[in-house]
Enzyme design. Structure first.
Site, PDB file in Angstrom:
ATOM      1  N   CYS A  61     -68.489  -0.847  13.985  1.00  0.00           N
ATOM      2  CA  CYS A  61     -70.046  -1.457  13.535  1.00  0.00           C
ATOM      3  C   CYS A  61     -71.019  -0.980  14.859  1.00  0.00           C
ATOM      4  O   CYS A  61     -71.037  -2.194  15.364  1.00  0.00           O
ATOM      5  CB  CYS A  61     -70.181  -2.449  12.696  1.00  0.00           C
ATOM      6  SG  CYS A  61     -71.861  -2.879  12.199  1.00  0.00           S
ATOM      7  N   CYS A  91     -73.837  -3.440  14.508  1.00  0.00           N
ATOM      8  CA  CYS A  91     -73.644  -4.772  14.573  1.00  0.00           C
ATOM      9  C   CYS A  91     -73.210  -5.080  16.084  1.00  0.00           C
ATOM     10  O   CYS A  91     -73.905  -5.951  16.682  1.00  0.00           O
ATOM     11  CB  CYS A  91     -72.250  -5.176  13.778  1.00  0.00           C
ATOM     12  SG  CYS A  91     -72.075  -4.522  12.471  1.00  0.00           S
ATOM     13  N   ASP A  92     -72.437  -4.151  16.598  1.00  0.00           N
ATOM     14  CA  ASP A  92     -72.171  -4.622  18.189  1.00  0.00           C
ATOM     15  C   ASP A  92     -72.768  -4.045  19.305  1.00  0.00           C
ATOM     16  O   ASP A  92     -72.739  -4.285  20.475  1.00  0.00           O
ATOM     17  CB  ASP A  92     -70.731  -4.502  18.037  1.00  0.00           C
ATOM     18  CG  ASP A  92     -69.923  -5.427  17.208  1.00  0.00           C
ATOM     19  OD1 ASP A  92     -70.497  -6.498  16.879  1.00  0.00           O
ATOM     20  OD2 ASP A  92     -68.883  -5.099  16.908  1.00  0.00           O
TER      21      ASP A  92
END
Ligand code: NAP
Length: 355
Positions: free
Chosen positions: A173, A176-177
């Site tokens: 992701c 997300c990261d």
């Protein structure tokens, strides 16, 4: 035959969609029961442990209301001096992590009276009402309405080295990261050739010094517009006709690179330096326990059958979050659709005289 009381609503799942649905249905006095999943080795390997995909991430920077970083400056601009000092002494100084956010939502749902069972639902009978659900531990439960919020799991290639470096440079992701310090101004690798790979790679160029897309064929599956955008980006280099042979790294540094192998001449390998490896080879919605009784789209995601509502083809069964979302796949959109499903279920239950 079930020895359990007949429930108004059972919610299956434990990500943001499930907890939002639980908060809303419990505040509506529907006494929801949540099956949050089971802590089994099978679930660990599949990435489907309780608290869902967010439990597998680190910092969450894009959930409105939970800013990340050193928040002392943020508080001092958002609040007056006294209030800022007060909040500073009690609140998180580094935003919120995915697991923390899920624990907070879970507790919030419990505070309103949600009952939580740490078990998986493994099968269900949706042909007759009330619905019957069977758990992994062998118990049967009955409910008038069901909210399916079991999410989706990221597909990984299945390499042992991928597993070893999860949270140490291996991710599925980028949104997300991607902004984490270890990925900034460093070369990164994205594997895949679909829209997700294009989107992840393009997104990662905001932070990375260079992004390699490793794709097993000589053309992308992605839509033309997204493929062209990626190909036009000077920070992106495509390694065509190549598969990931191994994610390279060590216990201290995490990911340090990948070894790729040509699909045209399998004797040809190449090592790419990288501090991050992002799998973008698709997701799989967690619908096995439904046994095909709820209609899905051709790609396996549950189909909403009423425009702008969370209804499924089975009256009384609603779906929320990633299990019904092949497009946005964000924590905040999942939470929003969990709220929608709760309101849809509440209104449907009232229409059936179950209040
Ligand atoms: P996808 O379209 O199924 O693409 C998966 C990619 O991963 C394919 O290129 C595939 O290669 C590759 N792949 C799969 N298994 C692999 C393996 N074992 N080894 C190496 N490569 C492998 O999945 P997606 O990109 O996640 O997209 C899913 C859906 O979401 C699509 O409908 C997409 O349009 C949509 N989506 C839309 C957007 C957007 O519009 N903003 C963004 C993301 C996703 P092959 O091509 O060789 O099969």
């Amino acid at each position: 035959m079930s020895d359990q009381p007949l429930r108004n609503v059972i919610i299956i799942g434990s990500g943001p969609a499930a907890w939002s649905a639980a908060i809303y249905t419990s505040r509506a006095n529907l006494q929801p029961l949540v099956f949050e999943g089971a802590f089994t080795e099978d679930n660990r390997l599949k990435g489907t442990l309780p608290l869902g995909q967010l439990a597998l991430t680190t910092e969450v920077e894009n959930f409105a209301g939970f800013p990340a970083g050193d928040l002392s400056g943020y508080y001092s601009t958002a609040f007056d001096e006294r209030k800022a000092a007060e909040i500073n002494s009690t609140h998180h100084k580094q935003g919120v992590s995915g697991p923390e956010l899920m624990e907070l939502m879970r507790q919030q749902a419990k505070n309103f009276g949600t009952e939580v069972i740490t078990d998986d639902i493994v099968s269900c009978q949706l042909g007759e009402k009330p619905f019957v659900l069977k758990s992994l531990s062998g118990k049967e439960y009955q409910a008038h309405a069901i909210i399916v919020a079991t999410g989706a799991r990221a597909n990984y290639l299945g390499l042992e080295s991928e597993e070893r470096f999860k949270n140490m440079g291996v991710s599925a992701c980028a949104v997300c990261d991607g902004a984490l310090p270890r990925f900034r101004n460093q070369p990164l690798v994205v594997v895949g050739g679909g829209d997700s790979a294009m989107e992840e790679a393009t997104f990662l160029t905001k932070f990375a010094s260079k992004v390699y897309i490793v794709h097993r064929r000589h053309e992308f599956r992605a839509s033309k517009v997204m493929a062209e955008r990626a190909l036009a980006n000077h920070k992106i280099e495509v390694k065509w006709n190549s598969v990931i042979d191994e994610v390279l790294g060590d216990e201290k540094k995490g990911v340090t690179g990948v070894r790729i192998r040509s699909t045209v001449d399998e004797s040809q390998t190449e090592e790419l330096d990288a501090t991050g490896y992002f799998a973008a080879i698709g997701h799989t919605p967690n619908t096995d326990f439904l046994g095909g009784q709820v209609e899905t789209k051709p790609n396996g995601y549950i189909k909403w059958t009423v425009p702008f509502r969370t209804n499924t083809n089975v009256e009384g069964v609603f779906a929320a979050g990633d299990v019904a979302d092949d497009n946005y796949k964000q924590a905040i959109t999942a939470a929003g659709s969990g709220c929608q499903a709760a309101l849809d279920a509440e209104r449907w239950l009232a229409s059936q005289g179950h209040e």
